[in-house]
Design a protein around this motif. Sequence first.
Motif, PDB file in Angstrom:
ATOM      1  N   TYR A 135     -99.164 -21.903 -16.222  1.00  0.00           N
ATOM      2  CA  TYR A 135     -99.517 -22.656 -15.015  1.00  0.00           C
ATOM      3  C   TYR A 135     -98.960 -24.077 -15.122  1.00  0.00           C
ATOM      4  O   TYR A 135     -99.132 -24.736 -16.145  1.00  0.00           O
ATOM      5  CB  TYR A 135    -101.034 -22.723 -14.849  1.00  0.00           C
TER       6      TYR A 135
ATOM      7  N   LEU B  41    -102.998  -8.722  -4.424  1.00  0.00           N
ATOM      8  CA  LEU B  41    -103.640  -7.407  -4.471  1.00  0.00           C
ATOM      9  C   LEU B  41    -102.592  -6.315  -4.227  1.00  0.00           C
ATOM     10  O   LEU B  41    -102.519  -5.323  -4.950  1.00  0.00           O
ATOM     11  CB  LEU B  41    -104.732  -7.355  -3.395  1.00  0.00           C
TER      12      LEU B  41
ATOM     13  N   CYS C 107    -115.162 -14.031  -8.873  1.00  0.00           N
ATOM     14  CA  CYS C 107    -115.913 -15.214  -9.299  1.00  0.00           C
ATOM     15  C   CYS C 107    -117.287 -15.221  -8.655  1.00  0.00           C
ATOM     16  O   CYS C 107    -117.481 -15.849  -7.649  1.00  0.00           O
ATOM     17  CB  CYS C 107    -115.148 -16.480  -8.956  1.00  0.00           C
TER      18      CYS C 107
ATOM     19  N   VAL D 121    -107.602  -5.100  -8.008  1.00  0.00           N
ATOM     20  CA  VAL D 121    -108.564  -6.188  -8.112  1.00  0.00           C
ATOM     21  C   VAL D 121    -108.159  -7.415  -7.320  1.00  0.00           C
ATOM     22  O   VAL D 121    -106.984  -7.731  -7.191  1.00  0.00           O
ATOM     23  CB  VAL D 121    -108.757  -6.594  -9.592  1.00  0.00           C
ATOM     24  N   ARG D 122    -109.135  -8.106  -6.763  1.00  0.00           N
ATOM     25  CA  ARG D 122    -108.910  -9.298  -5.964  1.00  0.00           C
ATOM     26  C   ARG D 122    -109.443 -10.516  -6.712  1.00  0.00           C
ATOM     27  O   ARG D 122    -110.471 -10.434  -7.381  1.00  0.00           O
ATOM     28  CB  ARG D 122    -109.657  -9.151  -4.641  1.00  0.00           C
ATOM     29  N   PHE D 123    -108.727 -11.621  -6.587  1.00  0.00           N
ATOM     30  CA  PHE D 123    -109.179 -12.866  -7.217  1.00  0.00           C
ATOM     31  C   PHE D 123    -110.176 -13.570  -6.301  1.00  0.00           C
ATOM     32  O   PHE D 123    -110.171 -13.355  -5.110  1.00  0.00           O
ATOM     33  CB  PHE D 123    -107.973 -13.767  -7.485  1.00  0.00           C
ATOM     34  N   GLY D 124    -110.992 -14.392  -6.855  1.00  0.00           N
ATOM     35  CA  GLY D 124    -111.905 -15.199  -6.059  1.00  0.00           C
ATOM     36  C   GLY D 124    -113.244 -14.519  -5.835  1.00  0.00           C
ATOM     37  O   GLY D 124    -113.444 -13.366  -6.121  1.00  0.00           O
TER      38      GLY D 124
ATOM     39  N   ASP E 107    -112.732 -14.750 -12.996  1.00  0.00           N
ATOM     40  CA  ASP E 107    -111.565 -15.591 -12.738  1.00  0.00           C
ATOM     41  C   ASP E 107    -111.319 -16.647 -13.817  1.00  0.00           C
ATOM     42  O   ASP E 107    -110.174 -16.983 -14.102  1.00  0.00           O
ATOM     43  CB  ASP E 107    -111.704 -16.280 -11.370  1.00  0.00           C
TER      44      ASP E 107
ATOM     45  N   VAL F 106    -109.525 -14.990 -16.499  1.00  0.00           N
ATOM     46  CA  VAL F 106    -108.248 -14.430 -16.047  1.00  0.00           C
ATOM     47  C   VAL F 106    -107.241 -15.526 -15.666  1.00  0.00           C
ATOM     48  O   VAL F 106    -106.055 -15.416 -15.952  1.00  0.00           O
ATOM     49  CB  VAL F 106    -108.466 -13.470 -14.854  1.00  0.00           C
ATOM     50  N   THR F 107    -107.725 -16.585 -15.000  1.00  0.00           N
ATOM     51  CA  THR F 107    -106.775 -17.601 -14.494  1.00  0.00           C
ATOM     52  C   THR F 107    -107.057 -19.023 -14.982  1.00  0.00           C
ATOM     53  O   THR F 107    -106.234 -19.911 -14.787  1.00  0.00           O
ATOM     54  CB  THR F 107    -106.820 -17.672 -12.950  1.00  0.00           C
TER      55      THR F 107
ATOM     56  N   PHE G  59    -108.105  -6.767 -17.192  1.00  0.00           N
ATOM     57  CA  PHE G  59    -108.457  -7.953 -16.423  1.00  0.00           C
ATOM     58  C   PHE G  59    -109.415  -7.562 -15.306  1.00  0.00           C
ATOM     59  O   PHE G  59    -109.124  -6.657 -14.539  1.00  0.00           O
ATOM     60  CB  PHE G  59    -107.201  -8.584 -15.824  1.00  0.00           C
TER      61      PHE G  59
ATOM     62  N   CYS H 109    -108.991 -19.593  -6.043  1.00  0.00           N
ATOM     63  CA  CYS H 109    -109.519 -18.835  -4.911  1.00  0.00           C
ATOM     64  C   CYS H 109    -111.032 -19.019  -4.773  1.00  0.00           C
ATOM     65  O   CYS H 109    -111.544 -19.093  -3.656  1.00  0.00           O
ATOM     66  CB  CYS H 109    -109.204 -17.353  -5.062  1.00  0.00           C
ATOM     67  N   ALA H 110    -111.710 -19.088  -5.905  1.00  0.00           N
ATOM     68  CA  ALA H 110    -113.175 -19.158  -5.882  1.00  0.00           C
ATOM     69  C   ALA H 110    -113.690 -20.352  -5.079  1.00  0.00           C
ATOM     70  O   ALA H 110    -114.800 -20.311  -4.548  1.00  0.00           O
ATOM     71  CB  ALA H 110    -113.709 -19.229  -7.303  1.00  0.00           C
TER      72      ALA H 110
ATOM     73  N   ASN I 265    -109.279 -20.820 -13.556  1.00  0.00           N
ATOM     74  CA  ASN I 265    -110.207 -21.033 -12.428  1.00  0.00           C
ATOM     75  C   ASN I 265    -110.885 -22.410 -12.427  1.00  0.00           C
ATOM     76  O   ASN I 265    -110.243 -23.423 -12.638  1.00  0.00           O
ATOM     77  CB  ASN I 265    -111.252 -19.896 -12.450  1.00  0.00           C
TER      78      ASN I 265
ATOM     79  N   HIS J  74    -105.619 -14.681 -21.780  1.00  0.00           N
ATOM     80  CA  HIS J  74    -104.387 -13.991 -22.194  1.00  0.00           C
ATOM     81  C   HIS J  74    -103.302 -14.944 -22.677  1.00  0.00           C
ATOM     82  O   HIS J  74    -102.311 -14.526 -23.251  1.00  0.00           O
ATOM     83  CB  HIS J  74    -103.856 -13.099 -21.058  1.00  0.00           C
TER      84      HIS J  74
END
Lengths: 235, 177
Positions: free
Chosen positions: A127, A116, B150, B174-177, B85, B88-89, B146, A100-101, B91, B138
């Motif tokens: 993943y 959300l 970003c 919470v929102r990603f990005g 992020d 968490v991901t 979490f 997303c970033a 990213n 994680h």
Amino acid sequence: MSARTLTINQTLVSAREGESVLEAARDAGITIPTLCHLDGLSEVGACRLCLVEVAGSSRLLPACRTTVSEGMQVQTDTPRLQEYRRAIVELLFAERNHVCAVCVASGHCDLQDLALHVGMTHVRYEYLAPSCAVDTSHPRFGIDHNRCVLCTRCVRACDEVEGVHTWDIAGRGVAARVITDLNVPWGEATSCTSCGKCLLACPTGAIFPRGSTVAEVQRDHSSITRIMTARGERW
Amino acid sequence: MERLKLATVWLGGCSGCHMSLLDLDEWLLELATVADLVYSPISDVKIFPSDVDLALVEGAVANDEHLELAHTIRRQTKTVVALGDCAVTGNVTALRNPLGSVRDVLQEVYINHGSPRAVVPDTSGIVPVLLDRVLPLHAVVPVDIFLPGCPPSAARIKGLIETLLAGKVPTEPVRFG
Ligand code: SF4
Ligand code: SF4
Ligand code: SF4
Ligand code: FES
């Protein structure tokens, strides 16, 4: 058209015959999360986010593809459904590469909103990190398969609204990809009229106007609905 | 009141999450009245202490040093937060995963996109060894909280620390990005 009475989450709701459970719920002010559904397009039941519990059915049913019936008892938000929805969203994130970033659609993305909404804090699955192509051969648009959730909204918008059917799906399972014409680069797909309706329909950052950068792609999905409503009124 | 033993850790990230933390400006002075910073890239502590109350961990797990540190953090910390992020991901740090194994990645970076006579540098024993896959925190150790973003905004980091200081469970969506 005759009316049907059903209960959704213990509330009595009246619906038109032939209506979907999703429409009936919406009319009653009950939100059911969706992803592959887009007002104005046909229903395919691809994403399973709208699954609901119907008394008497051992299977969960997609609200967008289930027609209301008299006396039907529907639950839209049980703990079981909440858990499944969260799992579905996590699997969508795990299946392709969502960053997303650095995504063109960040802040205006249905998948991000859904994460959300279902309370996704992290992805519990591994993943897959597939190697996905980005096709920018079209003069105006690009398709980034890293962000595609295979909802087929582009396929249906192109086919049902523009009447062209440039898009389709090739392959199966995790290897499935949206394709243009007979799997040629989009820029060589001669059927494409460059109308941009697939872009309007796409819920994620998969289809984007060329030259757009992070968080820039804002689309008005309801323009598809407006076109279809206007067409319905005219003919 | 017992002072909070706070650690902040920088794994495979760009330090942006720490910049966001530093963006808390004068509130950090307030924080310093109730918390001790026992480990952080902005302090000069080399060894992760035992008995930490709260660890804010920025970045993904990308090499063997991160992996070892992640386990140490988990063993020696009450509440572990995946901050941002990357933690968490995966990213941005995990953008290399679709390229394949470390060999494939190095080949792509140094040879395929390098000068005609480029070689993959021999770094054995000099820098930490890259893992074949960049992993979210994680995937390696259990994470308690979490905080995506970003980077996550300074206000959200502050909100989280305040909630935890008050002994409450954070519930903010919470929102990603
Ligand atoms: S498509 Fe949506 S969920 Fe995927 S990376 Fe872009 S903003 Fe995030
Ligand atoms: S490109 Fe967009 S609209 Fe088409 S299937 Fe993928 S996510 Fe859906
Ligand atoms: S989450 Fe964003 S700001 Fe934080 S380390 Fe990763 S790239 Fe940098
Ligand atoms: S919205 Fe019903 S299955 Fe996708």
